[in-house]
Design an enzyme around this catalytic site. Structure first.
Site, PDB file in Angstrom:
ATOM      1  N   HIS A 298      37.165  45.746  31.266  1.00 51.96           N
ATOM      2  CA  HIS A 298      37.738  46.050  32.587  1.00 51.96           C
ATOM      3  C   HIS A 298      38.085  47.536  32.687  1.00 51.96           C
ATOM      4  CE1 HIS A 298      38.011  42.106  34.384  1.00 51.96           C
ATOM      5  NE2 HIS A 298      38.845  41.611  33.487  1.00 51.96           N
TER       6      HIS A 298
ATOM      7  N   HIS B 238      38.074  42.155  26.041  1.00 49.70           N
ATOM      8  CA  HIS B 238      37.980  41.787  27.460  1.00 49.70           C
ATOM      9  C   HIS B 238      38.595  42.890  28.336  1.00 49.70           C
ATOM     10  CE1 HIS B 238      37.936  38.703  30.754  1.00 49.70           C
ATOM     11  NE2 HIS B 238      38.936  39.451  31.199  1.00 49.70           N
ATOM     12  N   GLU B 239      39.818  43.266  28.023  1.00 48.09           N
ATOM     13  CA  GLU B 239      40.502  44.284  28.843  1.00 48.09           C
ATOM     14  C   GLU B 239      39.832  45.647  28.689  1.00 48.09           C
ATOM     15  OE1 GLU B 239      42.321  43.197  31.075  1.00 48.09           O
ATOM     16  OE2 GLU B 239      42.803  41.212  30.243  1.00 48.09           O
TER      17      GLU B 239
ATOM     18  N   GLU C  85      34.830  41.167  36.428  1.00 48.19           N
ATOM     19  CA  GLU C  85      34.833  40.187  35.344  1.00 48.19           C
ATOM     20  C   GLU C  85      33.510  40.231  34.559  1.00 48.19           C
ATOM     21  OE1 GLU C  85      37.678  39.017  34.867  1.00 48.19           O
ATOM     22  OE2 GLU C  85      37.385  37.405  33.420  1.00 48.19           O
TER      23      GLU C  85
END
Ligand code: ZN
Length: 509
Positions: free
Chosen positions: A272, A268-269, A298
Protein backbone atom coordinates in the site's frame (compact mmCIF):
# COMPACT_ATOMS: atom_id res chain seq x y z
CA UNK A 1 -0.39 27.88 -28.30
CA UNK A 2 -3.19 29.50 -26.34
CA UNK A 3 -2.45 30.52 -22.77
CA UNK A 4 -4.15 28.52 -20.03
CA UNK A 5 -7.32 30.30 -18.88
CA UNK A 6 -7.14 32.17 -15.54
CA UNK A 7 -9.79 29.84 -14.12
CA UNK A 8 -7.23 27.03 -14.26
CA UNK A 9 -4.94 28.78 -11.77
CA UNK A 10 -7.90 29.28 -9.46
CA UNK A 11 -8.84 25.61 -9.84
CA UNK A 12 -5.28 24.51 -8.99
CA UNK A 13 -5.35 26.60 -5.82
CA UNK A 14 -8.61 25.02 -4.72
CA UNK A 15 -7.40 21.53 -5.63
CA UNK A 16 -4.23 22.04 -3.57
CA UNK A 17 -6.21 23.15 -0.52
CA UNK A 18 -8.58 20.18 -0.78
CA UNK A 19 -5.59 17.88 -1.06
CA UNK A 20 -3.85 19.52 1.92
CA UNK A 21 -6.99 19.10 4.04
CA UNK A 22 -7.04 15.41 3.14
CA UNK A 23 -3.42 14.97 4.19
CA UNK A 24 -3.95 16.85 7.44
CA UNK A 25 -6.84 14.48 8.12
CA UNK A 26 -4.52 11.53 7.42
CA UNK A 27 -1.99 12.86 9.88
CA UNK A 28 -4.64 13.23 12.60
CA UNK A 29 -5.77 9.66 11.86
CA UNK A 30 -2.21 8.33 12.02
CA UNK A 31 -1.56 10.12 15.32
CA UNK A 32 -4.82 8.87 16.83
CA UNK A 33 -4.06 5.28 15.87
CA UNK A 34 -0.40 5.14 16.91
CA UNK A 35 0.71 7.51 19.67
CA UNK A 36 -2.27 9.52 20.99
CA UNK A 37 -3.14 8.79 24.64
CA UNK A 38 -6.67 7.32 24.87
CA UNK A 39 -8.06 10.30 26.77
CA UNK A 40 -7.42 12.48 23.74
CA UNK A 41 -10.10 10.64 21.75
CA UNK A 42 -13.02 12.98 22.44
CA UNK A 43 -11.16 16.13 21.40
CA UNK A 44 -9.72 14.35 18.38
CA UNK A 45 -13.25 13.51 17.28
CA UNK A 46 -14.05 17.25 17.35
CA UNK A 47 -10.91 18.11 15.39
CA UNK A 48 -11.67 15.52 12.71
CA UNK A 49 -15.31 16.64 12.46
CA UNK A 50 -14.27 20.29 12.07
CA UNK A 51 -11.82 19.40 9.37
CA UNK A 52 -14.50 17.39 7.59
CA UNK A 53 -16.92 20.34 7.68
CA UNK A 54 -14.26 22.67 6.25
CA UNK A 55 -13.40 20.20 3.49
CA UNK A 56 -17.08 19.62 2.68
CA UNK A 57 -17.75 23.36 2.46
CA UNK A 58 -14.78 23.78 0.15
CA UNK A 59 -15.76 20.87 -2.06
CA UNK A 60 -19.40 21.97 -2.40
CA UNK A 61 -18.62 25.68 -2.89
CA UNK A 62 -20.71 26.88 -5.88
CA UNK A 63 -17.66 28.83 -7.04
CA UNK A 64 -15.89 25.50 -7.63
CA UNK A 65 -18.82 24.41 -9.80
CA UNK A 66 -18.59 27.67 -11.73
CA UNK A 67 -14.86 27.19 -12.35
CA UNK A 68 -15.42 23.62 -13.54
CA UNK A 69 -18.16 24.78 -15.94
CA UNK A 70 -16.04 27.65 -17.24
CA UNK A 71 -13.13 25.31 -18.00
CA UNK A 72 -15.13 22.68 -19.94
CA UNK A 73 -14.82 24.35 -23.37
CA UNK A 74 -11.05 24.78 -22.89
CA UNK A 75 -10.63 21.14 -21.77
CA UNK A 76 -12.51 19.88 -24.85
CA UNK A 77 -9.62 21.10 -27.01
CA UNK A 78 -6.84 19.53 -24.92
CA UNK A 79 -5.17 16.12 -24.80
CA UNK A 80 -7.62 13.97 -22.79
CA UNK A 81 -4.66 12.42 -20.92
CA UNK A 82 -3.28 15.78 -19.76
CA UNK A 83 -3.09 16.23 -15.98
CA UNK A 84 -5.35 19.26 -16.02
CA UNK A 85 -8.03 17.58 -18.12
CA UNK A 86 -8.05 14.58 -15.76
CA UNK A 87 -8.06 16.92 -12.78
CA UNK A 88 -11.14 18.60 -14.15
CA UNK A 89 -12.91 15.26 -14.62
CA UNK A 90 -12.05 13.93 -11.15
CA UNK A 91 -12.85 17.18 -9.35
CA UNK A 92 -16.16 17.32 -11.17
CA UNK A 93 -16.93 13.81 -9.99
CA UNK A 94 -16.08 14.71 -6.37
CA UNK A 95 -18.00 17.98 -6.56
CA UNK A 96 -21.13 16.46 -8.08
CA UNK A 97 -21.22 13.59 -5.63
CA UNK A 98 -20.75 15.93 -2.68
CA UNK A 99 -23.38 18.51 -3.66
CA UNK A 100 -26.05 15.85 -4.11
CA UNK A 101 -25.88 14.78 -0.47
CA UNK A 102 -27.55 17.29 1.87
CA UNK A 103 -25.29 18.45 4.71
CA UNK A 104 -27.83 17.15 7.24
CA UNK A 105 -27.64 13.63 5.75
CA UNK A 106 -23.83 13.76 5.60
CA UNK A 107 -23.79 14.63 9.30
CA UNK A 108 -26.22 11.80 10.11
CA UNK A 109 -24.08 9.35 8.15
CA UNK A 110 -20.94 10.23 10.07
CA UNK A 111 -22.75 10.17 13.44
CA UNK A 112 -24.29 6.78 12.64
CA UNK A 113 -20.85 5.46 11.70
CA UNK A 114 -19.44 6.40 15.11
CA UNK A 115 -22.47 5.04 17.02
CA UNK A 116 -22.69 1.93 14.86
CA UNK A 117 -19.08 1.05 15.61
CA UNK A 118 -19.67 1.50 19.34
CA UNK A 119 -22.78 -0.74 19.23
CA UNK A 120 -20.91 -3.30 17.15
CA UNK A 121 -18.07 -3.41 19.68
CA UNK A 122 -20.49 -4.07 22.55
CA UNK A 123 -22.44 -6.66 20.59
CA UNK A 124 -19.29 -8.48 19.55
CA UNK A 125 -17.92 -8.48 23.11
CA UNK A 126 -21.21 -10.06 24.26
CA UNK A 127 -21.45 -12.20 21.10
CA UNK A 128 -25.05 -11.02 20.83
CA UNK A 129 -26.35 -9.90 17.45
CA UNK A 130 -29.56 -8.53 18.95
CA UNK A 131 -27.52 -5.66 20.44
CA UNK A 132 -26.35 -4.68 16.98
CA UNK A 133 -29.52 -5.16 14.94
CA UNK A 134 -30.92 -1.62 15.51
CA UNK A 135 -27.63 -0.01 14.47
CA UNK A 136 -27.52 -2.12 11.33
CA UNK A 137 -31.15 -1.33 10.53
CA UNK A 138 -30.29 2.35 10.91
CA UNK A 139 -27.27 1.99 8.62
CA UNK A 140 -29.39 0.36 5.94
CA UNK A 141 -32.05 3.06 6.20
CA UNK A 142 -29.37 5.77 5.86
CA UNK A 143 -27.76 3.97 2.90
CA UNK A 144 -31.13 3.96 1.14
CA UNK A 145 -31.49 7.69 1.78
CA UNK A 146 -27.96 8.19 0.45
CA UNK A 147 -28.75 6.18 -2.69
CA UNK A 148 -31.87 8.33 -3.26
CA UNK A 149 -29.61 11.38 -3.64
CA UNK A 150 -28.38 9.96 -6.95
CA UNK A 151 -29.96 9.16 -10.30
CA UNK A 152 -29.08 7.14 -13.38
CA UNK A 153 -27.97 3.91 -11.70
CA UNK A 154 -29.23 0.42 -12.49
CA UNK A 155 -29.03 -1.04 -8.99
CA UNK A 156 -29.01 0.81 -5.64
CA UNK A 157 -25.88 -1.13 -4.63
CA UNK A 158 -24.05 0.51 -7.58
CA UNK A 159 -24.18 3.85 -5.75
CA UNK A 160 -22.54 2.35 -2.67
CA UNK A 161 -19.89 0.50 -4.69
CA UNK A 162 -19.01 3.67 -6.58
CA UNK A 163 -17.69 5.32 -3.41
CA UNK A 164 -14.97 2.68 -3.12
CA UNK A 165 -14.52 1.42 -6.68
CA UNK A 166 -15.52 4.17 -9.10
CA UNK A 167 -17.49 2.85 -12.05
CA UNK A 168 -17.90 -0.69 -10.70
CA UNK A 169 -21.48 -2.00 -10.89
CA UNK A 170 -23.49 -4.85 -9.45
CA UNK A 171 -24.06 -6.19 -12.96
CA UNK A 172 -20.28 -6.48 -13.46
CA UNK A 173 -19.52 -7.78 -9.99
CA UNK A 174 -22.17 -10.49 -9.70
CA UNK A 175 -20.83 -12.71 -12.52
CA UNK A 176 -17.19 -12.07 -11.50
CA UNK A 177 -17.68 -13.16 -7.91
CA UNK A 178 -19.96 -16.00 -9.05
CA UNK A 179 -17.24 -17.33 -11.33
CA UNK A 180 -14.66 -16.93 -8.58
CA UNK A 181 -16.83 -18.90 -6.16
CA UNK A 182 -17.48 -21.60 -8.77
CA UNK A 183 -13.73 -21.97 -9.26
CA UNK A 184 -12.78 -21.99 -5.58
CA UNK A 185 -15.35 -24.41 -4.17
CA UNK A 186 -14.18 -27.40 -6.25
CA UNK A 187 -10.53 -26.43 -5.68
CA UNK A 188 -11.15 -26.56 -1.96
CA UNK A 189 -12.84 -29.95 -2.33
CA UNK A 190 -9.71 -31.24 -4.09
CA UNK A 191 -7.56 -30.44 -1.10
CA UNK A 192 -8.04 -33.82 0.50
CA UNK A 193 -7.59 -32.55 4.01
CA UNK A 194 -6.78 -29.20 5.52
CA UNK A 195 -3.15 -28.77 6.43
CA UNK A 196 -1.93 -27.46 9.76
CA UNK A 197 -2.03 -23.74 10.44
CA UNK A 198 1.39 -22.22 9.66
CA UNK A 199 1.49 -20.82 13.20
CA UNK A 200 3.83 -22.95 15.27
CA UNK A 201 4.80 -24.86 12.12
CA UNK A 202 7.35 -23.48 9.71
CA UNK A 203 7.59 -20.23 11.67
CA UNK A 204 8.24 -21.73 15.11
CA UNK A 205 8.01 -19.38 18.06
CA UNK A 206 6.97 -17.80 20.32
CA UNK A 207 9.10 -14.90 19.09
CA UNK A 208 9.89 -11.87 21.22
CA UNK A 209 8.45 -8.66 19.84
CA UNK A 210 11.89 -7.04 19.53
CA UNK A 211 13.15 -9.99 17.49
CA UNK A 212 10.07 -9.79 15.27
CA UNK A 213 10.59 -6.05 14.79
CA UNK A 214 14.19 -6.55 13.69
CA UNK A 215 13.25 -9.34 11.29
CA UNK A 216 10.43 -7.31 9.81
CA UNK A 217 12.64 -4.20 9.40
CA UNK A 218 15.34 -6.24 7.67
CA UNK A 219 12.79 -7.70 5.24
CA UNK A 220 11.17 -4.31 4.66
CA UNK A 221 14.46 -2.53 3.99
CA UNK A 222 15.33 -5.34 1.60
CA UNK A 223 12.16 -4.88 -0.46
CA UNK A 224 12.40 -1.08 -0.58
CA UNK A 225 11.40 0.58 2.70
CA UNK A 226 13.56 3.73 2.78
CA UNK A 227 14.26 4.80 6.39
CA UNK A 228 14.63 8.43 5.29
CA UNK A 229 11.17 8.54 3.79
CA UNK A 230 9.18 5.88 5.63
CA UNK A 231 8.15 5.00 9.19
CA UNK A 232 6.94 1.76 10.74
CA UNK A 233 4.84 2.04 13.91
CA UNK A 234 2.50 -0.11 15.92
CA UNK A 235 -1.28 0.22 15.49
CA UNK A 236 -4.13 -2.01 16.67
CA UNK A 237 -5.65 -2.07 13.16
CA UNK A 238 -2.71 -1.74 10.74
CA UNK A 239 -2.88 0.70 7.82
CA UNK A 240 -0.58 2.66 5.49
CA UNK A 241 -0.64 6.31 4.51
CA UNK A 242 1.46 8.79 2.63
CA UNK A 243 1.24 12.16 4.34
CA UNK A 244 3.43 13.89 1.77
CA UNK A 245 6.22 13.06 -0.67
CA UNK A 246 9.02 11.62 1.45
CA UNK A 247 6.67 10.80 4.34
CA UNK A 248 5.14 7.33 4.09
CA UNK A 249 3.83 5.75 7.28
CA UNK A 250 2.98 2.09 7.64
CA UNK A 251 1.87 0.27 10.76
CA UNK A 252 1.73 -3.25 12.12
CA UNK A 253 0.99 -5.19 15.29
CA UNK A 254 2.97 -7.95 16.95
CA UNK A 255 1.75 -11.16 18.51
CA UNK A 256 4.44 -13.27 20.23
CA UNK A 257 2.65 -16.45 19.21
CA UNK A 258 1.99 -15.53 15.60
CA UNK A 259 4.86 -13.97 13.68
CA UNK A 260 2.96 -14.43 10.41
CA UNK A 261 0.70 -11.53 11.39
CA UNK A 262 3.56 -9.01 11.51
CA UNK A 263 5.47 -10.65 8.64
CA UNK A 264 2.70 -10.71 6.04
CA UNK A 265 0.98 -7.67 7.57
CA UNK A 266 4.02 -5.46 7.00
CA UNK A 267 4.51 -6.80 3.46
CA UNK A 268 0.84 -5.98 2.85
CA UNK A 269 1.15 -2.43 4.19
CA UNK A 270 4.45 -2.01 2.34
CA UNK A 271 2.56 -2.66 -0.90
CA UNK A 272 0.00 0.00 0.00
CA UNK A 273 2.76 2.43 1.00
CA UNK A 274 4.78 1.79 -2.15
CA UNK A 275 1.72 2.59 -4.28
CA UNK A 276 1.23 5.94 -2.59
CA UNK A 277 4.97 6.65 -2.57
CA UNK A 278 5.09 6.02 -6.33
CA UNK A 279 2.55 8.69 -7.16
CA UNK A 280 4.58 11.51 -8.77
CA UNK A 281 5.39 14.60 -6.73
CA UNK A 282 3.78 16.85 -9.32
CA UNK A 283 0.41 15.30 -8.38
CA UNK A 284 1.04 15.34 -4.63
CA UNK A 285 -1.01 18.47 -3.86
CA UNK A 286 -3.91 17.51 -6.08
CA UNK A 287 -6.88 15.17 -5.90
CA UNK A 288 -5.09 13.28 -8.68
CA UNK A 289 -2.34 12.41 -6.18
CA UNK A 290 -4.41 9.68 -4.52
CA UNK A 291 -4.98 6.00 -5.33
CA UNK A 292 -7.63 5.44 -7.98
CA UNK A 293 -9.72 2.88 -6.11
CA UNK A 294 -9.67 0.54 -3.14
CA UNK A 295 -9.45 -2.43 -5.51
CA UNK A 296 -6.29 -1.11 -7.17
CA UNK A 297 -4.86 -0.17 -3.77
CA UNK A 298 -5.52 -3.68 -2.53
CA UNK A 299 -3.99 -5.19 -5.68
CA UNK A 300 -0.71 -3.58 -4.65
CA UNK A 301 -0.78 -4.82 -1.06
CA UNK A 302 -1.85 -8.35 -2.07
CA UNK A 303 0.83 -8.47 -4.72
CA UNK A 304 3.59 -7.97 -2.14
CA UNK A 305 1.93 -9.99 0.60
CA UNK A 306 0.76 -12.99 -1.40
CA UNK A 307 2.10 -13.12 -4.94
CA UNK A 308 5.65 -12.06 -3.99
CA UNK A 309 5.71 -12.82 -0.25
CA UNK A 310 4.37 -16.35 -0.58
CA UNK A 311 6.44 -17.29 -3.65
CA UNK A 312 9.25 -19.82 -3.54
CA UNK A 313 12.00 -17.35 -4.59
CA UNK A 314 10.93 -14.88 -1.92
CA UNK A 315 10.89 -17.64 0.71
CA UNK A 316 14.43 -18.54 -0.36
CA UNK A 317 15.57 -14.93 0.01
CA UNK A 318 13.78 -14.34 3.31
CA UNK A 319 14.64 -17.57 5.13
CA UNK A 320 18.24 -16.70 6.16
CA UNK A 321 17.06 -13.29 7.36
CA UNK A 322 14.35 -14.82 9.50
CA UNK A 323 16.84 -17.34 10.89
CA UNK A 324 19.26 -14.54 11.71
CA UNK A 325 16.82 -12.37 13.64
CA UNK A 326 14.57 -14.94 15.29
CA UNK A 327 16.44 -17.11 17.82
CA UNK A 328 13.29 -19.23 18.30
CA UNK A 329 13.11 -20.00 14.59
CA UNK A 330 13.16 -23.79 14.01
CA UNK A 331 16.67 -24.54 12.76
CA UNK A 332 15.54 -27.39 10.53
CA UNK A 333 13.14 -25.29 8.43
CA UNK A 334 13.98 -25.52 4.73
CA UNK A 335 12.87 -23.23 1.93
CA UNK A 336 10.35 -25.89 0.91
CA UNK A 337 8.97 -26.07 4.45
CA UNK A 338 8.55 -22.31 4.53
CA UNK A 339 7.04 -22.19 1.04
CA UNK A 340 4.58 -24.94 1.84
CA UNK A 341 3.88 -23.55 5.31
CA UNK A 342 2.89 -20.10 4.04
CA UNK A 343 0.61 -21.59 1.38
CA UNK A 344 -1.23 -24.03 3.60
CA UNK A 345 -4.99 -24.02 3.16
CA UNK A 346 -6.93 -24.03 6.38
CA UNK A 347 -10.64 -23.29 6.55
CA UNK A 348 -11.43 -20.78 9.26
CA UNK A 349 -14.50 -18.87 10.38
CA UNK A 350 -12.57 -15.59 10.47
CA UNK A 351 -11.94 -13.63 7.29
CA UNK A 352 -8.76 -11.88 8.44
CA UNK A 353 -7.20 -15.19 9.50
CA UNK A 354 -8.05 -17.00 6.30
CA UNK A 355 -5.59 -18.17 3.66
CA UNK A 356 -5.30 -16.99 0.08
CA UNK A 357 -7.55 -19.77 -1.24
CA UNK A 358 -10.52 -19.43 1.10
CA UNK A 359 -10.25 -15.65 1.60
CA UNK A 360 -12.38 -14.81 -1.41
CA UNK A 361 -15.17 -17.14 -0.27
CA UNK A 362 -15.48 -14.94 2.83
CA UNK A 363 -15.92 -11.98 0.48
CA UNK A 364 -18.46 -13.78 -1.74
CA UNK A 365 -20.51 -14.48 1.38
CA UNK A 366 -20.47 -10.83 2.51
CA UNK A 367 -21.30 -9.60 -1.00
CA UNK A 368 -24.30 -11.96 -1.30
CA UNK A 369 -25.62 -10.93 2.11
CA UNK A 370 -25.21 -7.18 1.78
CA UNK A 371 -26.78 -7.28 -1.65
CA UNK A 372 -29.77 -9.20 -0.24
CA UNK A 373 -30.05 -6.68 2.62
CA UNK A 374 -30.00 -3.71 0.22
CA UNK A 375 -32.49 -5.39 -2.12
CA UNK A 376 -34.80 -6.04 0.84
CA UNK A 377 -34.69 -9.79 0.18
CA UNK A 378 -33.16 -10.43 3.58
CA UNK A 379 -34.43 -8.97 6.86
CA UNK A 380 -31.88 -7.81 9.44
CA UNK A 381 -33.21 -10.31 11.97
CA UNK A 382 -32.58 -13.18 9.56
CA UNK A 383 -28.98 -12.13 8.92
CA UNK A 384 -27.21 -14.33 11.53
CA UNK A 385 -29.03 -17.41 10.27
CA UNK A 386 -28.24 -16.53 6.64
CA UNK A 387 -24.59 -15.97 7.60
CA UNK A 388 -24.27 -19.33 9.31
CA UNK A 389 -25.99 -21.09 6.45
CA UNK A 390 -23.62 -19.49 3.90
CA UNK A 391 -20.51 -20.39 5.92
CA UNK A 392 -21.68 -23.96 6.00
CA UNK A 393 -22.44 -23.98 2.28
CA UNK A 394 -19.15 -22.34 1.20
CA UNK A 395 -16.68 -23.62 3.78
CA UNK A 396 -18.40 -26.56 5.42
CA UNK A 397 -17.98 -25.02 8.88
CA UNK A 398 -20.44 -24.51 11.73
CA UNK A 399 -20.56 -21.12 13.42
CA UNK A 400 -20.68 -21.52 17.22
CA UNK A 401 -21.59 -17.91 18.04
CA UNK A 402 -22.12 -14.45 16.51
CA UNK A 403 -18.74 -13.06 17.63
CA UNK A 404 -16.92 -15.39 15.22
CA UNK A 405 -19.80 -15.18 12.74
CA UNK A 406 -21.82 -12.22 11.63
CA UNK A 407 -20.24 -9.84 14.18
CA UNK A 408 -16.57 -10.38 13.26
CA UNK A 409 -16.06 -7.32 11.01
CA UNK A 410 -16.39 -3.63 11.85
CA UNK A 411 -17.49 -2.60 8.33
CA UNK A 412 -21.29 -2.77 8.54
CA UNK A 413 -21.41 -0.98 11.86
CA UNK A 414 -19.34 1.81 10.31
CA UNK A 415 -21.72 1.98 7.35
CA UNK A 416 -19.17 0.55 4.93
CA UNK A 417 -21.55 -1.38 2.69
CA UNK A 418 -20.16 -2.07 -0.79
CA UNK A 419 -16.58 -2.10 0.53
CA UNK A 420 -15.90 -5.84 0.93
CA UNK A 421 -15.86 -6.70 -2.81
CA UNK A 422 -12.83 -4.43 -3.31
CA UNK A 423 -10.69 -6.97 -1.42
CA UNK A 424 -11.46 -9.64 -4.00
CA UNK A 425 -11.08 -7.19 -6.86
CA UNK A 426 -7.58 -6.51 -5.53
CA UNK A 427 -6.77 -10.24 -5.55
CA UNK A 428 -7.99 -10.60 -9.13
CA UNK A 429 -6.10 -7.54 -10.36
CA UNK A 430 -2.90 -8.62 -8.60
CA UNK A 431 -2.94 -11.94 -10.50
CA UNK A 432 -3.55 -10.15 -13.80
CA UNK A 433 -0.74 -7.69 -13.12
CA UNK A 434 1.54 -10.57 -12.17
CA UNK A 435 1.02 -12.23 -15.56
CA UNK A 436 2.03 -8.96 -17.23
CA UNK A 437 5.04 -8.65 -14.92
CA UNK A 438 6.21 -12.18 -15.75
CA UNK A 439 6.06 -11.33 -19.45
CA UNK A 440 7.87 -8.00 -19.09
CA UNK A 441 10.40 -9.19 -16.50
CA UNK A 442 11.26 -12.77 -17.50
CA UNK A 443 14.04 -12.88 -14.87
CA UNK A 444 11.69 -11.96 -12.05
CA UNK A 445 12.03 -15.25 -10.10
CA UNK A 446 15.81 -15.10 -10.09
CA UNK A 447 15.69 -11.41 -9.18
CA UNK A 448 13.41 -12.03 -6.21
CA UNK A 449 15.60 -14.86 -4.98
CA UNK A 450 18.66 -12.59 -5.13
CA UNK A 451 16.78 -9.83 -3.33
CA UNK A 452 16.76 -7.58 -6.40
CA UNK A 453 13.43 -5.85 -5.98
CA UNK A 454 14.22 -2.68 -7.94
CA UNK A 455 13.03 -4.04 -11.33
CA UNK A 456 9.66 -5.01 -9.84
CA UNK A 457 9.32 -1.71 -8.00
CA UNK A 458 10.24 0.16 -11.17
CA UNK A 459 7.66 -1.75 -13.21
CA UNK A 460 4.91 -1.07 -10.68
CA UNK A 461 5.83 2.59 -10.42
CA UNK A 462 5.86 3.13 -14.16
CA UNK A 463 2.80 1.09 -15.03
CA UNK A 464 0.53 1.56 -12.03
CA UNK A 465 1.65 4.05 -9.40
CA UNK A 466 2.67 6.93 -11.64
CA UNK A 467 -0.91 7.51 -12.81
CA UNK A 468 -2.30 8.37 -9.39
CA UNK A 469 -5.99 8.90 -9.96
CA UNK A 470 -5.61 9.92 -13.61
CA UNK A 471 -6.78 6.56 -14.98
CA UNK A 472 -9.86 4.77 -13.64
CA UNK A 473 -9.29 1.16 -12.59
CA UNK A 474 -10.65 -0.56 -15.75
CA UNK A 475 -8.68 1.83 -17.97
CA UNK A 476 -5.51 1.27 -15.93
CA UNK A 477 -5.88 -2.51 -16.02
CA UNK A 478 -6.57 -2.48 -19.73
CA UNK A 479 -3.55 -0.32 -20.52
CA UNK A 480 -1.24 -2.50 -18.44
CA UNK A 481 -2.54 -5.98 -19.21
CA UNK A 482 -4.65 -5.52 -22.35
CA UNK A 483 -7.45 -7.28 -20.48
CA UNK A 484 -10.70 -6.59 -18.71
CA UNK A 485 -10.99 -7.62 -15.08
CA UNK A 486 -11.06 -11.44 -15.08
CA UNK A 487 -11.16 -14.40 -12.70
CA UNK A 488 -9.18 -16.99 -14.66
CA UNK A 489 -5.66 -15.53 -14.08
CA UNK A 490 -6.22 -15.67 -10.32
CA UNK A 491 -7.50 -19.25 -10.36
CA UNK A 492 -4.62 -20.27 -12.62
CA UNK A 493 -2.05 -18.58 -10.37
CA UNK A 494 -3.51 -20.17 -7.26
CA UNK A 495 -3.72 -23.67 -8.68
CA UNK A 496 -0.16 -23.52 -10.01
CA UNK A 497 1.26 -22.31 -6.73
CA UNK A 498 -0.65 -24.77 -4.55
CA UNK A 499 0.51 -27.60 -6.80
CA UNK A 500 4.12 -26.34 -6.86
CA UNK A 501 4.16 -26.00 -3.08
CA UNK A 502 2.84 -29.54 -2.68
CA UNK A 503 -0.36 -28.39 -1.01
CA UNK A 504 -2.49 -29.58 -3.93
CA UNK A 505 -1.78 -32.86 -5.67
CA UNK A 506 -0.97 -32.43 -9.37
CA UNK A 507 -4.05 -33.21 -11.41
CA UNK A 508 -3.78 -36.55 -13.25
CA UNK A 509 -3.75 -36.03 -17.02
ZN1 ZN B 1 -5.07 -3.64 2.47
Amino acid sequence: VSAAPPELTALHERAAILSDLGHIHSLLFWDQNTVMPPDGARARGDHAATLEVVAHERLTDPELGRLLDALEPWAAGQDPDADDVRLLRELRRDFEKAVRVPTSLAAELSRAAALGQADWQEARAASDFSRFRDALERQLELRHRYVECFTGFEHPYDVLLDDFEPGMTTAMLRPLLGELCDGLVPLLAELAEDGPKPVGGAFGGPHEVEHQRRAVMDILEGVGFDPDGWRLDIAPHPFAQRIAPGDVRITTRYDMHDFTGAYFGTLHEFGHGLYEAGIPDRLARSPLGTPVSLGVHESQSRLWENVVGRSRPFCAWALPRLQQHLPAWPAATTVDDLYRGVNTVHRTLIRVESDETTYNLHIVLRFELELALIEGQLAVDELPHAWNEAIHRLLGLDVPDDAVGVLQDVHWGAGLIGYFPTYSLGNLMAAQLWEAIRTDLPEIDAQLERGEFAPLRGWLRERVHSHGRKLRAPELLHRVTGQELAVEPFLRYLREKLTDAGVLRAAPR
